[in-house]
Design a protein around this motif. Structure first.
Motif, mmCIF file in Angstrom:
data_model
loop_
_atom_site.group_PDB
_atom_site.id
_atom_site.type_symbol
_atom_site.label_atom_id
_atom_site.label_comp_id
_atom_site.label_asym_id
_atom_site.label_seq_id
_atom_site.Cartn_x
_atom_site.Cartn_y
_atom_site.Cartn_z
ATOM 1 N N TYR A 118 37.263 29.126 30.138
ATOM 2 C CA TYR A 118 37.077 30.456 30.739
ATOM 3 C C TYR A 118 37.855 30.521 32.047
ATOM 4 O O TYR A 118 38.373 29.510 32.536
ATOM 5 C CB TYR A 118 35.594 30.757 30.985
ATOM 6 C CG TYR A 118 34.856 29.718 31.795
ATOM 7 C CD1 TYR A 118 34.956 29.691 33.181
ATOM 8 C CD2 TYR A 118 34.059 28.750 31.178
ATOM 9 C CE1 TYR A 118 34.290 28.735 33.924
ATOM 10 C CE2 TYR A 118 33.391 27.786 31.918
ATOM 11 C CZ TYR A 118 33.511 27.786 33.294
ATOM 12 O OH TYR A 118 32.857 26.835 34.031
ATOM 13 N N LEU A 119 37.959 31.732 32.602
ATOM 14 C CA LEU A 119 38.622 31.933 33.890
ATOM 15 C C LEU A 119 37.640 32.586 34.853
ATOM 16 O O LEU A 119 36.857 33.451 34.444
ATOM 17 C CB LEU A 119 39.832 32.871 33.739
ATOM 18 C CG LEU A 119 40.932 32.459 32.772
ATOM 19 C CD1 LEU A 119 42.035 33.524 32.776
ATOM 20 C CD2 LEU A 119 41.524 31.119 33.161
ATOM 21 N N ASP A 120 37.685 32.177 36.109
ATOM 22 C CA ASP A 120 36.910 32.845 37.155
ATOM 23 C C ASP A 120 37.870 33.588 38.075
ATOM 24 O O ASP A 120 38.732 32.961 38.700
ATOM 25 C CB ASP A 120 36.104 31.825 37.972
ATOM 26 C CG ASP A 120 34.924 31.268 37.198
ATOM 27 O OD1 ASP A 120 34.256 32.045 36.494
ATOM 28 O OD2 ASP A 120 34.665 30.050 37.282
ATOM 29 N N TYR A 121 37.713 34.918 38.140
ATOM 30 C CA TYR A 121 38.575 35.734 38.999
ATOM 31 C C TYR A 121 37.836 36.096 40.271
ATOM 32 O O TYR A 121 36.650 36.447 40.235
ATOM 33 C CB TYR A 121 38.946 37.045 38.289
ATOM 34 C CG TYR A 121 40.012 36.927 37.240
ATOM 35 C CD1 TYR A 121 39.684 36.573 35.934
ATOM 36 C CD2 TYR A 121 41.350 37.197 37.527
ATOM 37 C CE1 TYR A 121 40.664 36.482 34.955
ATOM 38 C CE2 TYR A 121 42.340 37.116 36.558
ATOM 39 C CZ TYR A 121 41.987 36.752 35.272
ATOM 40 O OH TYR A 121 42.960 36.669 34.315
ATOM 41 N N GLU A 122 38.576 36.049 41.395
ATOM 42 C CA GLU A 122 38.022 36.561 42.645
ATOM 43 C C GLU A 122 39.092 37.377 43.353
ATOM 44 O O GLU A 122 40.279 37.255 43.039
ATOM 45 C CB GLU A 122 37.542 35.425 43.553
ATOM 46 C CG GLU A 122 38.667 34.549 44.080
ATOM 47 C CD GLU A 122 38.208 33.658 45.236
ATOM 48 O OE1 GLU A 122 37.159 33.018 45.088
ATOM 49 O OE2 GLU A 122 38.913 33.622 46.259
ATOM 50 N N ALA A 123 38.659 38.220 44.293
ATOM 51 C CA ALA A 123 39.601 39.112 44.975
ATOM 52 C C ALA A 123 39.239 39.259 46.437
ATOM 53 O O ALA A 123 38.111 39.020 46.846
ATOM 54 C CB ALA A 123 39.579 40.502 44.326
ATOM 55 N N TYR A 124 40.225 39.654 47.211
ATOM 56 C CA TYR A 124 39.987 40.212 48.551
ATOM 57 C C TYR A 124 39.833 41.703 48.273
ATOM 58 O O TYR A 124 40.796 42.456 48.258
ATOM 59 C CB TYR A 124 41.189 39.909 49.427
ATOM 60 C CG TYR A 124 41.094 40.320 50.872
ATOM 61 C CD1 TYR A 124 39.893 40.688 51.467
ATOM 62 C CD2 TYR A 124 42.243 40.323 51.665
ATOM 63 C CE1 TYR A 124 39.843 41.033 52.812
ATOM 64 C CE2 TYR A 124 42.196 40.664 53.005
ATOM 65 C CZ TYR A 124 40.996 41.022 53.563
ATOM 66 O OH TYR A 124 40.945 41.374 54.889
ATOM 67 N N ARG A 125 38.604 42.061 48.001
ATOM 68 C CA ARG A 125 38.339 43.292 47.279
ATOM 69 C C ARG A 125 38.879 44.569 47.943
ATOM 70 O O ARG A 125 39.567 45.369 47.294
ATOM 71 C CB ARG A 125 36.825 43.411 47.091
ATOM 72 C CG ARG A 125 36.450 44.407 46.040
ATOM 73 C CD ARG A 125 34.934 44.500 45.921
ATOM 74 N NE ARG A 125 34.632 45.425 44.852
ATOM 75 C CZ ARG A 125 34.082 45.069 43.706
ATOM 76 N NH1 ARG A 125 33.731 43.833 43.488
ATOM 77 N NH2 ARG A 125 33.874 45.962 42.778
ATOM 78 N N ASP A 126 38.579 44.762 49.218
ATOM 79 C CA ASP A 126 39.023 46.009 49.861
ATOM 80 C C ASP A 126 40.541 46.110 49.875
ATOM 81 O O ASP A 126 41.117 47.170 49.634
ATOM 82 C CB ASP A 126 38.499 46.088 51.301
ATOM 83 C CG ASP A 126 36.993 46.304 51.329
ATOM 84 O OD1 ASP A 126 36.418 46.638 50.279
ATOM 85 O OD2 ASP A 126 36.398 46.119 52.406
ATOM 86 N N MET A 127 41.190 44.988 50.164
ATOM 87 C CA MET A 127 42.651 45.003 50.208
ATOM 88 C C MET A 127 43.236 45.177 48.807
ATOM 89 O O MET A 127 44.222 45.894 48.622
ATOM 90 C CB MET A 127 43.173 43.727 50.858
ATOM 91 C CG MET A 127 44.682 43.745 51.026
ATOM 92 S SD MET A 127 45.283 42.279 51.876
ATOM 93 C CE MET A 127 47.057 42.540 51.694
ATOM 94 N N ALA A 128 42.620 44.521 47.828
ATOM 95 C CA ALA A 128 43.112 44.651 46.446
ATOM 96 C C ALA A 128 43.048 46.110 45.992
ATOM 97 O O ALA A 128 43.990 46.628 45.388
ATOM 98 C CB ALA A 128 42.303 43.759 45.504
ATOM 99 N N LEU A 129 41.949 46.775 46.308
ATOM 100 C CA LEU A 129 41.821 48.179 45.911
ATOM 101 C C LEU A 129 42.875 49.045 46.593
ATOM 102 O O LEU A 129 43.493 49.907 45.954
ATOM 103 C CB LEU A 129 40.416 48.699 46.254
ATOM 104 C CG LEU A 129 39.337 48.382 45.222
ATOM 105 C CD1 LEU A 129 37.955 48.712 45.790
ATOM 106 C CD2 LEU A 129 39.565 49.155 43.921
ATOM 107 N N SER A 130 43.107 48.807 47.893
ATOM 108 C CA SER A 130 44.098 49.655 48.565
ATOM 109 C C SER A 130 45.505 49.340 48.067
ATOM 110 O O SER A 130 46.332 50.237 47.918
ATOM 111 C CB SER A 130 43.976 49.572 50.086
ATOM 112 O OG SER A 130 44.233 48.270 50.520
ATOM 113 N N GLN A 131 45.766 48.064 47.739
ATOM 114 C CA GLN A 131 47.078 47.718 47.164
ATOM 115 C C GLN A 131 47.265 48.348 45.787
ATOM 116 O O GLN A 131 48.347 48.826 45.451
ATOM 117 C CB GLN A 131 47.205 46.198 47.032
ATOM 118 C CG GLN A 131 47.352 45.455 48.360
ATOM 119 C CD GLN A 131 48.737 45.606 48.950
ATOM 120 O OE1 GLN A 131 49.719 45.522 48.232
ATOM 121 N NE2 GLN A 131 48.813 45.857 50.233
ATOM 122 N N MET A 132 46.207 48.321 44.986
ATOM 123 C CA MET A 132 46.294 48.920 43.645
ATOM 124 C C MET A 132 46.540 50.429 43.741
ATOM 125 O O MET A 132 47.336 50.987 42.991
ATOM 126 C CB MET A 132 45.015 48.624 42.853
ATOM 127 C CG MET A 132 44.925 47.164 42.381
ATOM 128 S SD MET A 132 43.250 46.655 41.934
ATOM 129 C CE MET A 132 42.957 47.619 40.447
#
Lengths: 83, 153
Positions: free
Chosen positions: B45-59
């Motif tokens: 399996y894979l475990d994904y993590e994000a720098y969430r606020d920045m990821a959303l603004s980049q997306m």
């Protein structure tokens, strides 16, 4: 001045946590902060060579000057999406 | 635009269907799924993590750029975090456009750029250990040539 530093991915394991506070002299730059971590990760120089830095959720350059209360994130090369 | 980071399964068919409008001649869907191996090593399996606020603004910025650059009508970008099993959708990209050429081009550009600039990481769990996946190098404009750490010139 004091900034908050966030770690992601492999850096979380290298620096032992998700974040920490760091005290820096006024006028310090992103590059100054990186040098502190380079010294701490001296045995693994490659780890820091490839990372990017975000200040307050925007990509930043080494010459950018930090301010009291900034949120600085150390970002390893990203690996989202599918391969 | 539909820009989301979610923890649960991505309803790919539903999102693609909801993107269609009368002015569209094409909807291009990229459904990125978890493969069962990396270079022959079996993935559990894979475990994904994000720098969430920045990821959303980049997306969000990527979707806006795709619309401006390729002239497509609308974009959906949805990424999932947490533990994903083989076959699960990790990222879904839907581009709706009057014409197929722009839809294909924008979709390709979106996934290629997302994988280089959006702060999301995955840890791969194999039968015999786990590693953080090697990311793609950041584009030069993101990582300055000298980052003060004695890196390569």
């Amino acid at each position: 001045m004091r900034v908050t530093v966030l770690f992601f991915g492999v850096l979380k394991e290298e620096f032992g946590g998700e974040s920490e506070e760091m005290e820096l002299p006024e006028g310090s730059t992103v590059g100054d902060l990186l040098q502190r971590y380079a010294a701490r990760a001296a045995s693994r120089p490659k780890l820091l060579q490839s990372l990017a830095v975000a200040v307050n959720r925007e990509y930043a350059g080494v010459a950018d000057i930090l301010q009291q209360g900034d949120e600085v994130a150390l970002l390893p090369p990203v690996s989202g999406g599918a391969r | 635009m539909r820009i989301e980071i979610v923890e649960e399964a991505i309803p790919a068919d539903q999102i693609a269907a909801a993107m269609k409008a009368g002015a569209d001649g094409a909807v291009c869907v990229f459904d990125g799924i978890v493969r069962d191996n990396t270079r022959g090593r079996k993935t559990l399996y894979l475990d994904y993590e994000a720098y969430r606020d920045m990821a959303l603004s980049q997306m969000r910025a990527l979707a806006e750029e795709a619309i401006a650059k390729y002239g497509v009508r609308d974009v959906a970008l949805v990424h999932r975090l947490g533990r994903l099993m083989v076959g699960d959708t990790s990222v879904l990209i839907v581009v709706a456009s009057a014409h197929r050429g722009a839809a294909f081009d924008a979709c390709r550009w979106l996934i290629d750029t997302l994988k280089k600039t959006v702060p999301i990481w995955k840890k791969e769990q194999f039968e015999d250990g786990a590693v953080w996946a090697d990311g793609e190098p950041f584009p030069e404009e993101i990582v300055p040539q000298s980052n003060g750490t004695g890196g390569q010139p």
